[in-house]
Design a protein around this motif. Structure first.
Motif, short mmCIF file in Angstrom:
data_model
loop_
_atom_site.label_atom_id
_atom_site.label_comp_id
_atom_site.label_asym_id
_atom_site.label_seq_id
_atom_site.Cartn_x
_atom_site.Cartn_y
_atom_site.Cartn_z
N MET A 122 62.45 29.30 -26.55
CA MET A 122 61.22 30.08 -26.74
C MET A 122 60.00 29.27 -26.34
SD MET A 122 59.92 32.95 -27.44
CE MET A 122 58.17 33.36 -27.46
N CYS A 123 60.08 27.95 -26.44
CA CYS A 123 58.96 27.12 -25.97
C CYS A 123 58.74 27.33 -24.48
CB CYS A 123 59.25 25.65 -26.27
SG CYS A 123 59.19 25.24 -28.03
N ARG A 124 59.83 27.45 -23.73
CA ARG A 124 59.71 27.76 -22.30
C ARG A 124 59.23 29.18 -22.08
NH1 ARG A 124 62.24 30.84 -19.10
NH2 ARG A 124 63.79 31.33 -20.69
N GLN A 125 59.82 30.12 -22.83
CA GLN A 125 59.46 31.53 -22.66
C GLN A 125 57.97 31.78 -22.96
OE1 GLN A 125 62.26 34.44 -24.46
NE2 GLN A 125 63.55 32.66 -24.91
N GLN A 126 57.42 31.03 -23.91
CA GLN A 126 56.02 31.21 -24.28
C GLN A 126 55.11 31.13 -23.06
OE1 GLN A 126 54.60 28.29 -27.10
NE2 GLN A 126 52.63 29.31 -27.36
N PHE A 127 55.45 30.27 -22.11
CA PHE A 127 54.63 30.11 -20.91
C PHE A 127 55.19 30.87 -19.71
CE2 PHE A 127 53.52 26.47 -23.51
CZ PHE A 127 52.14 26.43 -23.37
N HIS A 128 56.50 30.81 -19.50
CA HIS A 128 57.05 31.28 -18.24
C HIS A 128 57.62 32.70 -18.26
CE1 HIS A 128 56.36 27.54 -16.13
NE2 HIS A 128 56.87 26.88 -17.15
N ASP A 129 58.06 33.19 -19.40
CA ASP A 129 58.51 34.58 -19.46
C ASP A 129 57.35 35.53 -19.75
OD1 ASP A 129 60.94 33.51 -18.94
OD2 ASP A 129 61.93 34.21 -20.77
N THR A 130 56.34 35.02 -20.44
CA THR A 130 55.06 35.74 -20.51
C THR A 130 54.28 35.36 -19.26
OG1 THR A 130 53.73 34.00 -21.54
CG2 THR A 130 55.10 35.35 -23.01
N TYR A 131 53.04 35.80 -19.16
CA TYR A 131 52.18 35.39 -18.05
C TYR A 131 51.18 34.31 -18.49
CZ TYR A 131 53.86 38.27 -14.28
OH TYR A 131 54.63 38.79 -13.26
N GLY A 132 51.55 33.54 -19.54
CA GLY A 132 50.69 32.47 -20.00
C GLY A 132 50.46 31.41 -18.94
N HIS A 133 51.54 30.91 -18.34
CA HIS A 133 51.43 29.88 -17.33
C HIS A 133 50.72 30.40 -16.09
CE1 HIS A 133 53.09 26.64 -14.58
NE2 HIS A 133 52.68 25.95 -15.63
N SER A 134 50.97 31.64 -15.73
CA SER A 134 50.32 32.24 -14.57
C SER A 134 48.82 32.37 -14.77
CB SER A 134 50.93 33.61 -14.26
OG SER A 134 52.28 33.50 -13.88
N TYR A 135 48.43 32.87 -15.93
CA TYR A 135 47.00 33.10 -16.16
C TYR A 135 46.23 31.79 -16.30
CZ TYR A 135 45.74 38.01 -16.21
OH TYR A 135 45.40 39.28 -15.82
N GLN A 136 46.83 30.78 -16.93
CA GLN A 136 46.10 29.52 -17.08
C GLN A 136 45.92 28.84 -15.73
OE1 GLN A 136 49.09 27.88 -19.82
NE2 GLN A 136 49.23 26.05 -18.57
N ASN A 137 46.91 28.95 -14.85
CA ASN A 137 46.79 28.32 -13.54
C ASN A 137 46.02 29.19 -12.55
OD1 ASN A 137 48.21 25.66 -13.68
ND2 ASN A 137 49.83 26.98 -14.50
#
Length: 492
Positions: free
Chosen positions: A278-293
């Motif tokens: 879920m630590c991975r999913q928090q950024f990569h399965d949501t759009y968290g990582h996409s929006y921050q970058n």
């Protein structure tokens, strides 16, 4: 109460008794300390800018359930037009620091926007953790909270798993009860933690089964008991004056190690609990990582344009603009800066729906990351090439102008093709601060590695590229003929 949060409000909110150390001493008040006060004021200026009547519509919106407008960084776009509207606000903020405030309030807000869009992923993890994230997002957005984050672990023995590092190095859960969990250990990099209201704690680096004690995510006020912030050297404190160091004297947002010394985290502030994937999913399965970058590329579009303007102004000052090789170099740099803008527009226009939300094209966003982390040092080196020795032969400081004899020599020797001696020195000091000072060097390192090492960003590009469509073209060619048919056909 004003229509939107102001700088005075933000600065007042930082007088909260947080525990910050620099040069071996505890800082009594980050808003007044000479290592931080100008950067704090620059952060405040962001909020003053958004609160100006002429900027209210550009910079802010009214969230559902709020009685006050907040920055568009918290806006969750439902379509392409709203995404562009949001981006223009973020670019306007970035222009206030020439793009040098990499962890301005819109960065972590963007990460939370992307995570909130993927709330169903949190619900599959735990309905209670999902509710905690929803409630926190509502609180943070409605109050226009300035967040930093610490999402990577301190470098230590890289050959070992994170769970096998020395005791108390990596932040982990050491206790829990009905009130919440207790965490102990460190996280990095804490950029802008000096002037942020709260810190998001999470794990961007992969964890493995068996490392559940490390697998958590939460948000805490910066003045929470037990949070100790260890600041790096302050470039602001080393700056001579605004004239000598116009960037580092005002926009050194600082980096810091954040140590959690048995910090108690209540359950309503915990978003991921003992789940390594879920630590991975928090950024990569949501759009968290996409929006921050995506936000990082928005900011970089401004910073690259600033560097391009710096390069052009430099050639005008030293009188080399019309030399064919120089104009060719400037033209190439202009094409590269336009490429950054085009990639930004492309990831927006070719975005798609994620539930009810409009999200950027991941493939294009990661491609932009790979290209721009190489582009930034190329720009720095290009400006160095264009400047030659111009950036070296400068007065030692503004104090040289106070002495009449030295001032006369400066006026005699600092000749320029397009400006007076004092303006020439002023410009070249700014250029050096951007590319050659300790502050400038930190920014080159930052732009090369803030998103991860090259193999990390290239790995994201590899993972998200549409390989099927590319190989389909190859397969289409190969299926258009056979060896047997060619052997039977007459040769020409």
């Amino acid at each position: 109460m004003t229509v939107a949060k102001t700088g005075a409000e933000h600065i007042a909110s930082l007088k909260d008794g947080r525990t910050v150390y620099i040069d071996g001493k505890l800082v009594a008040d980050v808003t007044e300390h000479p290592a931080f006060r100008n950067a704090v004021r620059s952060a405040g200026a962001l909020y003053d800018f958004q609160a100006q009547p002429e900027n209210i519509e550009l910079m802010t919106f009214m969230p559902d359930g709020s009685n006050r407008r907040v920055n568009r960084a918290w806006q969750m776009p439902r379509n392409y037009e709203e995404m562009v509207q949001r981006r223009k606000a973020l670019q306007a903020w970035a222009r206030l620091s020439c793009g040098f405030m990499g962890r301005s309030p819109d960065h972590v807000a963007s990460a939370l926007v992307g995570q909130r869009m993927g709330i169903e992923i949190f619900r599959r993890h735990s309905p209670d953790r999902a509710k905690a994230l929803i409630d926190y997002f509502d609180y943070a957005s409605n109050n226009d909270v300035f967040l930093t984050y610490v999402i990577i672990n301190p470098q230590a023995e890289r050959a070992k798993d994170w769970g096998a590092q020395a005791d108390d190095l990596v932040a982990r859960i050491v206790d829990e009860d009905a009130g919440g969990i207790t965490i102990r250990g460190a996280k990095m990099l804490g950029t802008s933690s000096i002037m942020a209201n709260e810190v998001l704690v999470a794990n961007l680096q992969p964890l493995k089964p068996g490392e559940e004690d490390l697998a958590f995510s939460c948000a805490l006020p910066m003045n929470t008991k037990g949070i100790r912030v260890l600041s790096r050297k302050s470039y602001e404190a080393s700056a001579v004056s605004v004239f000598d160091n116009p960037l580092s004297s005002r926009f050194d947002e600082n980096d810091a190690l954040v140590y959690f010394d048995d910090v108690k985290v209540p359950w309503d502030r915990i978003f991921v609990y003992r789940d390594t994937d879920m630590c991975r999913q928090q950024f990569h399965d949501t759009y968290g990582h996409s929006y921050q970058n995506y936000q990082a590329q928005i900011r970089l579009s401004v910073k690259i344009k600033f560097l391009l303007g710096l390069a052009r102004r430099l050639t005008e000052v030293i009188g080399t603009t019309k030399i064919p090789s120089v104009s060719e170099k400037l033209g190439t740099m202009a094409a590269q800066a336009s490429m950054v803008d085009a990639m930004l527009s492309g990831m927006e226009a070719s975005g798609s729906k994620f539930g009810e939300w409009w999200v950027p094209n991941k493939q294009f966003m990661y491609a932009a990351q790979v290209l721009t982390q190489d582009l930034y040092p190329q720009f720095i080196n290009a400006i160095r090439d264009l400047s030659g020795g111009a950036l070296i032969m400068l007065p030692s400081s503004i104090d040289d102008f106070r002495d009449p004899m030295l001032k006369k020599i400066i006026h005699t020797t600092q000749r320029a093709a397009s400006t007076g001696p004092e303006d020439k020195v002023k410009f070249l000091k700014a250029a050096w601060d951007a590319i050659g000072s300790e502050f400038g060097s930190r920014h080159t390192q930052y732009e090369m590695f803030y998103a991860g090492a090259r193999f990390v960003t290239a790995g994201h590009s590899f993972r998200t590229y549409d390989w099927d469509s590319a190989t389909a073209i190859v397969e289409n060619l190969l299926s258009s003929y056979t060896l047997e048919d060619e052997l039977l056909s007459p040769r020409h």
